[in-house]
Write a protein that holds these residues in place. Structure first.
Motif, PDB file in Angstrom:
ATOM      1  N   MET A   1      42.323  19.951  58.792  1.00 45.01           N
ATOM      2  CA  MET A   1      42.378  18.610  59.361  1.00 45.01           C
ATOM      3  C   MET A   1      41.312  17.736  58.712  1.00 45.01           C
ATOM      4  O   MET A   1      40.164  18.152  58.550  1.00 45.01           O
ATOM      5  CB  MET A   1      42.151  18.675  60.875  1.00 45.01           C
ATOM      6  N   ASN A   2      41.698  16.523  58.314  1.00 46.37           N
ATOM      7  CA  ASN A   2      40.756  15.614  57.679  1.00 46.37           C
ATOM      8  C   ASN A   2      39.743  15.088  58.686  1.00 46.37           C
ATOM      9  O   ASN A   2      40.030  14.911  59.861  1.00 46.37           O
ATOM     10  CB  ASN A   2      41.491  14.434  57.035  1.00 46.37           C
ATOM     11  N   ALA A   3      38.540  14.793  58.193  1.00 51.28           N
ATOM     12  CA  ALA A   3      37.485  14.264  59.045  1.00 51.28           C
ATOM     13  C   ALA A   3      37.808  12.839  59.478  1.00 51.28           C
ATOM     14  O   ALA A   3      38.638  12.150  58.874  1.00 51.28           O
ATOM     15  CB  ALA A   3      36.164  14.282  58.280  1.00 51.28           C
ATOM     16  N   ILE A   4      37.152  12.398  60.537  1.00 50.61           N
ATOM     17  CA  ILE A   4      37.282  11.032  61.027  1.00 50.61           C
ATOM     18  C   ILE A   4      36.004  10.268  60.659  1.00 50.61           C
ATOM     19  O   ILE A   4      34.895  10.735  60.930  1.00 50.61           O
ATOM     20  CB  ILE A   4      37.496  10.985  62.547  1.00 50.61           C
ATOM     21  N   ILE A   5      36.161   9.108  60.037  1.00 54.79           N
ATOM     22  CA  ILE A   5      35.030   8.250  59.689  1.00 54.79           C
ATOM     23  C   ILE A   5      34.944   7.154  60.739  1.00 54.79           C
ATOM     24  O   ILE A   5      35.915   6.438  60.978  1.00 54.79           O
ATOM     25  CB  ILE A   5      35.210   7.648  58.281  1.00 54.79           C
ATOM     26  N   GLN A   6      33.770   7.019  61.366  1.00 52.32           N
ATOM     27  CA  GLN A   6      33.628   6.082  62.481  1.00 52.32           C
ATOM     28  C   GLN A   6      32.539   5.051  62.214  1.00 52.32           C
ATOM     29  O   GLN A   6      31.519   5.345  61.596  1.00 52.32           O
ATOM     30  CB  GLN A   6      33.256   6.833  63.771  1.00 52.32           C
ATOM     31  N   CYS A   7      32.780   3.855  62.708  1.00 50.86           N
ATOM     32  CA  CYS A   7      31.766   2.813  62.796  1.00 50.86           C
ATOM     33  C   CYS A   7      31.401   2.660  64.274  1.00 50.86           C
ATOM     34  O   CYS A   7      32.239   2.234  65.084  1.00 50.86           O
ATOM     35  CB  CYS A   7      32.283   1.481  62.245  1.00 50.86           C
TER      36      CYS A   7
ATOM     37  N   VAL B   1      35.535   0.967  65.071  1.00 51.54           N
ATOM     38  CA  VAL B   1      36.675   1.238  64.192  1.00 51.54           C
ATOM     39  C   VAL B   1      36.536   2.660  63.669  1.00 51.54           C
ATOM     40  O   VAL B   1      35.424   3.165  63.497  1.00 51.54           O
ATOM     41  CB  VAL B   1      36.730   0.216  63.027  1.00 51.54           C
ATOM     42  N   GLU B   2      37.655   3.314  63.459  1.00 55.27           N
ATOM     43  CA  GLU B   2      37.620   4.642  62.862  1.00 55.27           C
ATOM     44  C   GLU B   2      38.833   4.828  61.968  1.00 55.27           C
ATOM     45  O   GLU B   2      39.893   4.236  62.184  1.00 55.27           O
ATOM     46  CB  GLU B   2      37.557   5.741  63.919  1.00 55.27           C
ATOM     47  N   ARG B   3      38.647   5.630  60.944  1.00 53.20           N
ATOM     48  CA  ARG B   3      39.710   5.909  59.990  1.00 53.20           C
ATOM     49  C   ARG B   3      39.709   7.389  59.650  1.00 53.20           C
ATOM     50  O   ARG B   3      38.649   8.043  59.656  1.00 53.20           O
ATOM     51  CB  ARG B   3      39.523   5.105  58.691  1.00 53.20           C
ATOM     52  N   THR B   4      40.883   7.918  59.323  1.00 51.03           N
ATOM     53  CA  THR B   4      40.974   9.302  58.863  1.00 51.03           C
ATOM     54  C   THR B   4      40.524   9.366  57.412  1.00 51.03           C
ATOM     55  O   THR B   4      40.983   8.577  56.571  1.00 51.03           O
ATOM     56  CB  THR B   4      42.415   9.814  58.975  1.00 51.03           C
ATOM     57  N   ALA B   5      39.620  10.268  57.120  1.00 47.94           N
ATOM     58  CA  ALA B   5      39.100  10.393  55.757  1.00 47.94           C
ATOM     59  C   ALA B   5      40.173  10.935  54.824  1.00 47.94           C
ATOM     60  O   ALA B   5      41.035  11.731  55.215  1.00 47.94           O
ATOM     61  CB  ALA B   5      37.897  11.319  55.744  1.00 47.94           C
ATOM     62  N   MET B   6      40.122  10.491  53.584  1.00 52.62           N
ATOM     63  CA  MET B   6      40.962  11.070  52.534  1.00 52.62           C
ATOM     64  C   MET B   6      40.526  12.514  52.279  1.00 52.62           C
ATOM     65  O   MET B   6      39.363  12.877  52.475  1.00 52.62           O
ATOM     66  CB  MET B   6      40.780  10.308  51.216  1.00 52.62           C
ATOM     67  N   SER B   7      41.444  13.297  51.802  1.00 54.12           N
ATOM     68  CA  SER B   7      41.089  14.624  51.311  1.00 54.12           C
ATOM     69  C   SER B   7      40.529  14.486  49.894  1.00 54.12           C
ATOM     70  O   SER B   7      40.661  13.437  49.245  1.00 54.12           O
ATOM     71  CB  SER B   7      42.314  15.526  51.286  1.00 54.12           C
ATOM     72  N   LEU B   8      39.907  15.555  49.413  1.00 50.67           N
ATOM     73  CA  LEU B   8      39.424  15.555  48.031  1.00 50.67           C
ATOM     74  C   LEU B   8      40.565  15.302  47.049  1.00 50.67           C
ATOM     75  O   LEU B   8      40.407  14.548  46.087  1.00 50.67           O
ATOM     76  CB  LEU B   8      38.762  16.897  47.716  1.00 50.67           C
ATOM     77  N   GLU B   9      41.691  15.896  47.307  1.00 45.63           N
ATOM     78  CA  GLU B   9      42.820  15.728  46.395  1.00 45.63           C
ATOM     79  C   GLU B   9      43.299  14.276  46.385  1.00 45.63           C
ATOM     80  O   GLU B   9      43.641  13.726  45.334  1.00 45.63           O
ATOM     81  CB  GLU B   9      43.964  16.670  46.772  1.00 45.63           C
ATOM     82  N   GLN B  10      43.318  13.654  47.551  1.00 39.83           N
ATOM     83  CA  GLN B  10      43.699  12.243  47.604  1.00 39.83           C
ATOM     84  C   GLN B  10      42.689  11.371  46.847  1.00 39.83           C
ATOM     85  O   GLN B  10      43.056  10.394  46.194  1.00 39.83           O
ATOM     86  CB  GLN B  10      43.810  11.784  49.057  1.00 39.83           C
ATOM     87  N   GLY B  11      41.418  11.749  46.926  1.00 42.46           N
ATOM     88  CA  GLY B  11      40.411  11.025  46.162  1.00 42.46           C
ATOM     89  C   GLY B  11      40.640  11.163  44.674  1.00 42.46           C
ATOM     90  O   GLY B  11      40.542  10.185  43.918  1.00 42.46           O
ATOM     91  N   ARG B  12      40.951  12.357  44.226  1.00 42.30           N
ATOM     92  CA  ARG B  12      41.235  12.568  42.796  1.00 42.30           C
ATOM     93  C   ARG B  12      42.442  11.755  42.354  1.00 42.30           C
ATOM     94  O   ARG B  12      42.467  11.192  41.250  1.00 42.30           O
ATOM     95  CB  ARG B  12      41.461  14.061  42.535  1.00 42.30           C
ATOM     96  N   GLU B  13      43.439  11.676  43.222  1.00 45.77           N
ATOM     97  CA  GLU B  13      44.637  10.891  42.885  1.00 45.77           C
ATOM     98  C   GLU B  13      44.298   9.403  42.756  1.00 45.77           C
ATOM     99  O   GLU B  13      44.874   8.701  41.910  1.00 45.77           O
ATOM    100  CB  GLU B  13      45.703  11.095  43.960  1.00 45.77           C
ATOM    101  N   SER B  14      43.354   8.919  43.564  1.00 43.20           N
ATOM    102  CA  SER B  14      42.936   7.514  43.451  1.00 43.20           C
ATOM    103  C   SER B  14      42.337   7.239  42.079  1.00 43.20           C
ATOM    104  O   SER B  14      42.633   6.212  41.451  1.00 43.20           O
ATOM    105  CB  SER B  14      41.911   7.182  44.542  1.00 43.20           C
ATOM    106  N   PHE B  15      41.496   8.126  41.608  1.00 41.28           N
ATOM    107  CA  PHE B  15      40.905   7.940  40.279  1.00 41.28           C
ATOM    108  C   PHE B  15      41.970   8.018  39.182  1.00 41.28           C
ATOM    109  O   PHE B  15      41.895   7.273  38.189  1.00 41.28           O
ATOM    110  CB  PHE B  15      39.807   8.972  40.034  1.00 41.28           C
ATOM    111  N   ALA B  16      42.938   8.875  39.360  1.00 41.51           N
ATOM    112  CA  ALA B  16      44.016   8.962  38.365  1.00 41.51           C
ATOM    113  C   ALA B  16      44.825   7.665  38.326  1.00 41.51           C
ATOM    114  O   ALA B  16      45.191   7.174  37.249  1.00 41.51           O
ATOM    115  CB  ALA B  16      44.923  10.157  38.679  1.00 41.51           C
ATOM    116  N   ARG B  17      45.111   7.095  39.507  1.00 43.30           N
ATOM    117  CA  ARG B  17      45.834   5.813  39.548  1.00 43.30           C
ATOM    118  C   ARG B  17      45.007   4.697  38.901  1.00 43.30           C
ATOM    119  O   ARG B  17      45.534   3.838  38.197  1.00 43.30           O
ATOM    120  CB  ARG B  17      46.166   5.442  40.996  1.00 43.30           C
TER     121      ARG B  17
END
Length: 464
Positions: free
Chosen positions: A1-7, A17-33
């Motif tokens: 389960m992904n972590a929750i990032i909170q303000c 406000v809170e958001r579900t954190a990206m996974s490492l793989e999703q982060g890598r995909e962002s750099f590829a895009r």
């Protein structure tokens, strides 16, 4: 389960406000895009890129009231002052876009019989911007707009405390029509962000934050040859000479010390005053500080909001308590600020005298509404004490004699020297620091040098 990032809002302690954190793989995909998108972005003519970026600035201006209220809820700045950050964003972004052609111009060298002989500045590729919460739009703007103007793709990792500011950047660039992938948000945890840096998906990184985190990121980045700019801590001094306009200096220095509840990397945290005007200066400072109104930052009549967290408030309270135990005198009674409460981020401003450099409040970065004031006998003593710091971001000198101010400035170990001004960034001047304040440069034409690489072109024709 992904972590929750909170303000967690300092206004009332709620999860704003809170958001579900990206996974490492999703982060890598962002750099590829980003890498895929950047190749096309750089081919768009500079005039079209800057026009699109200008439309993103228009978005912030059009939504400034809503954004200002968001800033107040996220990090506690009074809403009456938060709108100024959008004005600052507009000033800096439009300036940096306006000088892009000059900053990116190729060198015009004599051909010396060649067909082409020049040096050009070309984009680095993908720039990772890690932005802080204290000035969540301005600090990010310093890097984002020139990086994009230069033809880079940008990935923004914003502070958890100001998640909505990162989303505002994404909305602004989408509204401006930016191609998909050129600007992206990296919604990863701090640990995963450091790991992604270590995996070297970026071509350059820009970080604004603490010295300790800066060291960790520099270590993570060391496995590659990607550049990293670091704007870290500050303990910025002011010096009031005997010839200064004391009323003017007091008013400006108090604003430089207590604006944003003292949470500014270039805020005034220690003041040295010539003994001839010391008593007058201190009296004027105390009168000004007592006029502040501490309270809920969404109230338009409030002039001093909470600091970002109870932990931050307790750190400043500890500095004050330790200083008083060592002989300092606190000139502001917390009872004069009814909103100030132990165990909350609401912290009364404080002015300390009889301080020494043996006290933490004069050497550690406070990042809160406290300032220490020392009397000095001479310019030489002031210079020695101002330079007696691990940090070096700005120095501020208050005097009617600008020639003396320049002489003193040449002796200062700092990135910027002010005379009769403090706590301000001129977008035409390089913003940089020395010692533990970090390395690199933002703003001015020199910022573009950090966001581009040089490529030489040496062409000659073939003989028939």
């Amino acid at each position: 389960m992904n972590a929750i990032i909170q303000c967690v809002s300092p206004v009332d302690g709620s999860v704003h406000v809170e958001r579900t954190a990206m996974s490492l793989e999703q982060g890598r995909e962002s750099f590829a895009r980003a890498k895929a998108a950047q190749a096309g972005w750089e081919t768009i003519p500079l005039a079209e890129r800057t026009a699109m970026l200008g439309r993103a600035v228009d978005y912030f201006v059009a939504h400034q009231d809503a954004i200002a209220l968001e800033i107040s809820w996220q990090m506690g700045r009074p809403v009456s002052q938060a709108v100024g950050e959008i004005r600052g964003l507009e000033e800096r972004a439009r300036y940096m876009l306006g000088i892009a052609r000059q900053a990116l111009a190729q060198d015009e060298l004599p051909l010396n019989g060649l067909a082409l002989r020049t040096i050009r500045r070309e984009a680095l590729g993908t720039v990772l911007v890690i932005a802080p919460w204290n000035f969540p739009l301005l600090t990010a703007t310093n890097a984002i707009f020139p990086a994009l103007a230069a033809g880079n793709a940008v990935i923004l990792k914003h502070s958890a405390q100001t998640l909505l500011c990162g989303e505002r950047f994404a909305a602004a660039f989408a509204a401006a029509g930016m191609p998909e992938g050129v600007f992206q948000l990296l919604m990863t945890t701090n640990g995963d962000t450091t790991r992604l840096i270590g995996e070297a998906h970026h071509d350059h990184a820009v970080f604004t934050g603490s010295v300790e985190v800066g060291r960790d990121l520099q270590k993570a980045n060391a496995g590659s040859f990607s550049g990293i700019d670091l704007e870290l801590g500050g303990k910025d001094p002011a010096y009031v000479r005997a010839d200064a306009n004391v009323a003017f200096a007091a008013e400006q220095i108090v604003d430089g010390a207590f604006f944003n509840s003292g949470q500014s990397c270039c805020g005034i945290e220690r003041v040295y005053v010539h003994k001839a005007v010391y008593e007058d200066f201190v009296a004027k400072v105390v009168a000004i500080v007592r006029a502040y109104r501490l309270g809920n930052p969404t109230d338009p009549n409030v002039t001093l909001g909470p600091v970002v967290s109870t932990k931050a408030a307790d750190f400043v309270r500890g500095q004050i308590t330790d200083a008083v135990a060592q002989g300092a005198r606190a000139l502001i009674a917390p009872a004069d600020f009814p909103a100030s409460k132990e165990g909350t981020p609401y912290l009364a401003p404080q002015v300390l005298v009889d301080v020494t450099h043996g006290m933490r409040v004069m050497t550690e970065e406070s990042f809160g509404p406290v300032v220490g004031i020392m009397a000095v006998d001479s310019d030489d003593e002031a210079v020695r004490l101002m330079n007696e710091s691990r940090y070096g971001l700005t120095t501020s000198i208050w005097t009617r004699d600008l020639a003396v101010a320049e002489t003193i400035s040449r002796r200062m170990e700092t990135g910027t020297c002010f005379a009769n001004r403090c706590d301000y960034l001129d977008p035409g001047l390089a913003w940089t620091g020395v010692k533990d304040t970090g390395r690199g440069c933002s703003l001015s034409t020199h910022a573009y040098a950090h966001l581009t690489r040089l490529k030489s072109y040496h062409f000659r024709t073939q003989p028939d």
